[in-house]
Design a protein around this motif. Structure first.
Motif, mmCIF file in Angstrom:
data_model
loop_
_atom_site.group_PDB
_atom_site.id
_atom_site.type_symbol
_atom_site.label_atom_id
_atom_site.label_comp_id
_atom_site.label_asym_id
_atom_site.label_seq_id
_atom_site.Cartn_x
_atom_site.Cartn_y
_atom_site.Cartn_z
ATOM 1 N N ALA A 131 1.607 -25.059 -2.938
ATOM 2 C CA ALA A 131 0.663 -26.177 -3.050
ATOM 3 C C ALA A 131 -0.720 -25.842 -2.489
ATOM 4 O O ALA A 131 -1.010 -26.128 -1.327
ATOM 5 N N PRO A 132 -1.590 -25.262 -3.317
ATOM 6 C CA PRO A 132 -2.949 -24.946 -2.851
ATOM 7 C C PRO A 132 -3.850 -26.176 -2.870
ATOM 8 O O PRO A 132 -3.577 -27.146 -3.581
ATOM 9 N N LEU A 133 -4.921 -26.112 -2.090
ATOM 10 C CA LEU A 133 -5.947 -27.155 -2.135
ATOM 11 C C LEU A 133 -7.035 -26.725 -3.112
ATOM 12 O O LEU A 133 -7.532 -25.605 -3.046
ATOM 13 N N LEU A 134 -7.390 -27.622 -4.027
ATOM 14 C CA LEU A 134 -8.486 -27.367 -4.965
ATOM 15 C C LEU A 134 -9.736 -28.076 -4.482
ATOM 16 O O LEU A 134 -9.682 -29.272 -4.191
ATOM 17 N N PRO A 135 -10.862 -27.381 -4.414
ATOM 18 C CA PRO A 135 -12.109 -28.080 -4.079
ATOM 19 C C PRO A 135 -12.563 -28.923 -5.271
ATOM 20 O O PRO A 135 -12.495 -28.476 -6.404
ATOM 21 N N THR A 136 -12.951 -30.172 -5.018
ATOM 22 C CA THR A 136 -13.425 -31.054 -6.101
ATOM 23 C C THR A 136 -14.761 -31.669 -5.707
ATOM 24 O O THR A 136 -15.239 -31.455 -4.585
ATOM 25 N N ALA A 137 -15.313 -32.454 -6.619
ATOM 26 C CA ALA A 137 -16.589 -33.111 -6.347
ATOM 27 C C ALA A 137 -16.459 -34.122 -5.206
ATOM 28 O O ALA A 137 -17.446 -34.519 -4.592
ATOM 29 N N LYS A 138 -15.226 -34.555 -4.914
ATOM 30 C CA LYS A 138 -15.019 -35.562 -3.864
ATOM 31 C C LYS A 138 -14.462 -35.002 -2.566
ATOM 32 O O LYS A 138 -14.321 -35.716 -1.589
ATOM 33 N N GLY A 139 -14.045 -33.727 -2.568
ATOM 34 C CA GLY A 139 -13.424 -33.144 -1.376
ATOM 35 C C GLY A 139 -12.396 -32.108 -1.792
ATOM 36 O O GLY A 139 -12.745 -31.099 -2.380
ATOM 37 N N VAL A 140 -11.121 -32.374 -1.515
ATOM 38 C CA VAL A 140 -10.074 -31.470 -1.978
ATOM 39 C C VAL A 140 -8.901 -32.260 -2.545
ATOM 40 O O VAL A 140 -8.654 -33.394 -2.147
ATOM 41 N N SER A 141 -8.198 -31.640 -3.493
ATOM 42 C CA SER A 141 -6.954 -32.196 -4.016
ATOM 43 C C SER A 141 -5.858 -31.160 -3.835
ATOM 44 O O SER A 141 -6.126 -29.962 -3.907
ATOM 45 N N LEU A 142 -4.639 -31.637 -3.608
ATOM 46 C CA LEU A 142 -3.501 -30.729 -3.475
ATOM 47 C C LEU A 142 -2.812 -30.602 -4.833
ATOM 48 O O LEU A 142 -2.416 -31.600 -5.434
ATOM 49 N N LEU A 143 -2.685 -29.351 -5.296
ATOM 50 C CA LEU A 143 -2.045 -29.086 -6.583
ATOM 51 C C LEU A 143 -0.619 -28.631 -6.314
ATOM 52 O O LEU A 143 -0.393 -27.599 -5.671
ATOM 53 N N VAL A 144 0.362 -29.403 -6.805
ATOM 54 C CA VAL A 144 1.745 -29.100 -6.454
ATOM 55 C C VAL A 144 2.644 -29.340 -7.675
ATOM 56 O O VAL A 144 2.661 -30.424 -8.198
ATOM 57 N N LYS A 278 -20.864 -23.290 -1.926
ATOM 58 C CA LYS A 278 -19.905 -23.076 -0.845
ATOM 59 C C LYS A 278 -18.832 -24.173 -0.838
ATOM 60 O O LYS A 278 -17.669 -23.916 -0.545
ATOM 61 N N SER A 279 -19.254 -25.387 -1.183
ATOM 62 C CA SER A 279 -18.287 -26.490 -1.144
ATOM 63 C C SER A 279 -17.239 -26.356 -2.251
ATOM 64 O O SER A 279 -16.213 -27.018 -2.220
ATOM 65 N N PHE A 280 -17.508 -25.500 -3.247
ATOM 66 C CA PHE A 280 -16.506 -25.288 -4.300
ATOM 67 C C PHE A 280 -15.821 -23.941 -4.164
ATOM 68 O O PHE A 280 -15.171 -23.470 -5.089
ATOM 69 N N ASP A 281 -15.966 -23.330 -3.011
ATOM 70 C CA ASP A 281 -15.376 -22.019 -2.780
ATOM 71 C C ASP A 281 -13.971 -22.196 -2.207
ATOM 72 O O ASP A 281 -13.788 -22.699 -1.105
ATOM 73 N N ALA A 282 -12.975 -21.798 -3.009
ATOM 74 C CA ALA A 282 -11.578 -22.009 -2.609
ATOM 75 C C ALA A 282 -11.265 -21.355 -1.263
ATOM 76 O O ALA A 282 -10.412 -21.837 -0.522
ATOM 77 N N SER A 283 -11.965 -20.273 -0.925
ATOM 78 C CA SER A 283 -11.634 -19.552 0.307
ATOM 79 C C SER A 283 -11.959 -20.373 1.553
ATOM 80 O O SER A 283 -11.523 -20.056 2.652
ATOM 81 N N GLN A 284 -12.728 -21.454 1.391
ATOM 82 C CA GLN A 284 -13.033 -22.329 2.519
ATOM 83 C C GLN A 284 -11.815 -23.143 2.945
ATOM 84 O O GLN A 284 -11.820 -23.746 4.013
ATOM 85 N N HIS A 285 -10.812 -23.186 2.090
ATOM 86 C CA HIS A 285 -9.715 -24.120 2.339
ATOM 87 C C HIS A 285 -8.392 -23.452 2.680
ATOM 88 O O HIS A 285 -7.357 -24.094 2.682
ATOM 89 N N GLY A 286 -8.428 -22.157 2.970
ATOM 90 C CA GLY A 286 -7.203 -21.485 3.375
ATOM 91 C C GLY A 286 -6.270 -21.221 2.214
ATOM 92 O O GLY A 286 -6.648 -21.349 1.054
ATOM 93 N N GLY A 287 -5.043 -20.860 2.537
ATOM 94 C CA GLY A 287 -4.090 -20.482 1.505
ATOM 95 C C GLY A 287 -3.250 -21.650 1.029
ATOM 96 O O GLY A 287 -3.501 -22.803 1.369
ATOM 97 N N ALA A 288 -2.228 -21.321 0.242
ATOM 98 C CA ALA A 288 -1.344 -22.344 -0.306
ATOM 99 C C ALA A 288 -0.030 -22.342 0.456
ATOM 100 O O ALA A 288 0.683 -21.345 0.468
ATOM 101 N N PRO A 289 0.327 -23.459 1.101
ATOM 102 C CA PRO A 289 1.623 -23.510 1.784
ATOM 103 C C PRO A 289 2.761 -23.687 0.783
ATOM 104 O O PRO A 289 2.590 -24.298 -0.263
ATOM 105 N N MET A 290 3.922 -23.123 1.101
ATOM 106 C CA MET A 290 5.150 -23.484 0.387
ATOM 107 C C MET A 290 5.704 -24.683 1.129
ATOM 108 O O MET A 290 5.948 -24.602 2.338
#
Lengths: 334, 334
Positions: A131-144, A278-290
């Protein structure tokens, strides 16, 4: 009492290992007072990297593992045969409780297989999703789920929705997160067989804030906090999102460098544009947890730099502090 | 001998109907000498639009249809009940051979249902897919299927690959088009059940240039000319591609307008940036044809402006000139 959170890091996994991995992990020590690092890797390269930086040796342990699982190896086979690889050693630390979490930027397949086979599922969890976090126009969403369980069933998707909701609420701090299912239209009758079967089950879930279908077009705008889908679709979403962003930004950069006029313009807009990108850079949000394992396993991007590794380590500390295992078990009513 | 190509256009379908539809269709008359237009719609609004422009009345026919199928109506029901809607009337023109093609920016579901139920499939075609062109860093790729047939089988995907290849070669002019299947990794063992079943069948096809798996990340870079997938995944790809592009460009524009400094920079880069962005504008490439029908049916974007309608009409002329029906029948060996 030792309140330290022990995060094990695979120093040998990923395109920039061991250099960026070790650097990023050590950086996390500075911002997280409760962090204790366990760095796992081959003795020579690991020692060579550690010599480059000043760090508090009382908060860092090294564990030497002689083998490395390569990206192209069949995952289950690799996990079974390479007992002294950094991934297997790291997973076993988590399994035995000698580490609270394990992070790897190595082979996704091996991390997923190791999570299931070595760390193991929490009781009641049918399939642990990535479940990674996706950067969006509003913040982040969790994709699972974004790649752990192809050909999933409706009951799996319901668990993804619940575990994702718990994660967003507790680790990311979104109150009453909006949970949506990826669909190809907003109307009731739209969808494939899996979505049609899952939809009524999600509607019945009293413990999540289910908002119905989410069209892929609206994902980048932050249409839902938790985006539920099966792994094939999730993987396509994650990869296409990354590919489209990187391609478009490359084209914009090429345009900015195309003439003297545009180069002058670029100088003026560069600082502001950098902040936006930078706000759309996935690396700002860490990895994807299982989600749903007996211990925390995080898959970082294969291309992770020090910044992403640092953020992944910090994410593990937050996850562990929130006692997510207990919360997920309770959330699934098992 | 009449060599005119008769293109029927649904003047009532889409967000900008009838204004932009009529305007775009009439513009196509100027660039396509062999085009004859059939405009279908409610009498009053259609006449009102036509009065706004000078055009060669000898090349335009109007057909009045009293009903309009709304976006939210259940498609099959709408097609069966609204016999005098612009979509049903247009499909019937194609079925009877009174038009070579029909374009609508209206309800996707109704267009797909009408194509199958009224125009009908070519002999041997199991499922007619919807196949839009995606703009990429290298040109365009054909995405097939993007929404017509959820829960497709392997044999359908093989036909999509063949029909898509014929379309790219003949209508778009790409020699020996590279055909790839959307997958979640490049390795042989990756994929869901459908992809694993389809892969060996595609490898056996001697008449297409099959290049294997394509990861979603590489689609924006033009990794394949024909991108094969089942409709749910294809719809997610199309919508996410559009959503990500439009969201990112909106954020870039906001950044350019955020201060005096960036506004000055924006003035300098604007002409070059506009050219770059235009090449990624889906409306430059017309609508999505349904492949494998007894006549040509094209679904234009719901948000189509005059430019996209014009391009869709031109696309129909090219398709008809290439005698695609004959080529597809031959390509499928039926």
């Amino acid at each position: 009492m030792d309140t330290k959170i022990r995060v094990a890091v695979d120093a040998m996994g990923g395109d920039n290992a061991p250099g960026e991995i070790v650097k990023g992990a050590l950086q996390a020590l500075e911002s997280e007072k409760d962090l204790f690092l366990v760095l796992i890797g081959q003795e020579q390269p690991l020692k060579a990297e550690l010599q480059k930086y000043p760090y508090d040796a009382g908060r860092v342990e090294t564990v030497f593992a002689s083998e490395v699982i390569e990206m192209a190896e069949p995952p289950v086979n690799a996990i079974r045969k390479k007992k002294d690889s950094s991934i297997v050693v790291g997973m076993n630390l988590v399994k035995r409780g000698d580490a609270d979490a394990f992070i790897s930027a190595g082979s996704t397949g091996a991390v997923l297989a190791g999570g299931q086979l070595l760390v193991g599922r929490l009781k009641g969890v049918e399939r642990p999703p990535l479940a990674p976090l996706l950067p969006t126009a509003k913040g982040v969403s969790l994709l699972v789920d974004c790649g752990a369980n192809v050909d999933a069933r409706a009951s799996h998707l319901v668990q993804f929705a619940k575990m994702g909701s718990i994660y967003m609420e507790n680790v990311v701090g979104v109150r009453n997160p909006r949970v949506g299912i990826v669909n190809i239209g907003a109307e009731e009758e739209k969808g494939n067989a899996l979505v049609k079967e899952t939809m009524p089950l999600l509607k019945e879930c009293k413990d999540i804030n289910f908002i119905g279908s989410v069209e892929a077009r609206d994902i980048p705008y932050g249409a839902a906090d938790v985006i539920v889908c099966e792994a094939f679709v999730g993987n396509v979403i994650l990869k296409l999102y990354e590919g489209t962003s990187s391609m478009l930004l490359r084209e914009v950069k090429k345009t900015l460098m195309s003439s003297l006029r545009t180069k002058l313009g670029a100088v003026l807009i560069k600082p502001a544009l950098k902040r936006t990108l930078k706000s759309f850079d996935a690396s700002q949000h860490g990895g994807a947890p299982m989600l749903g394992l007996k211990g925390l396993v995080v898959k970082a991007h294969g291309s992770s730099n020090a910044q992403e590794v640092k953020n992944s380590v910090i994410q593990c500390v937050n996850f562990s502090k929130q006692d997510m295992k207990e919360k997920i078990s309770r959330g699934l009513n098992v």
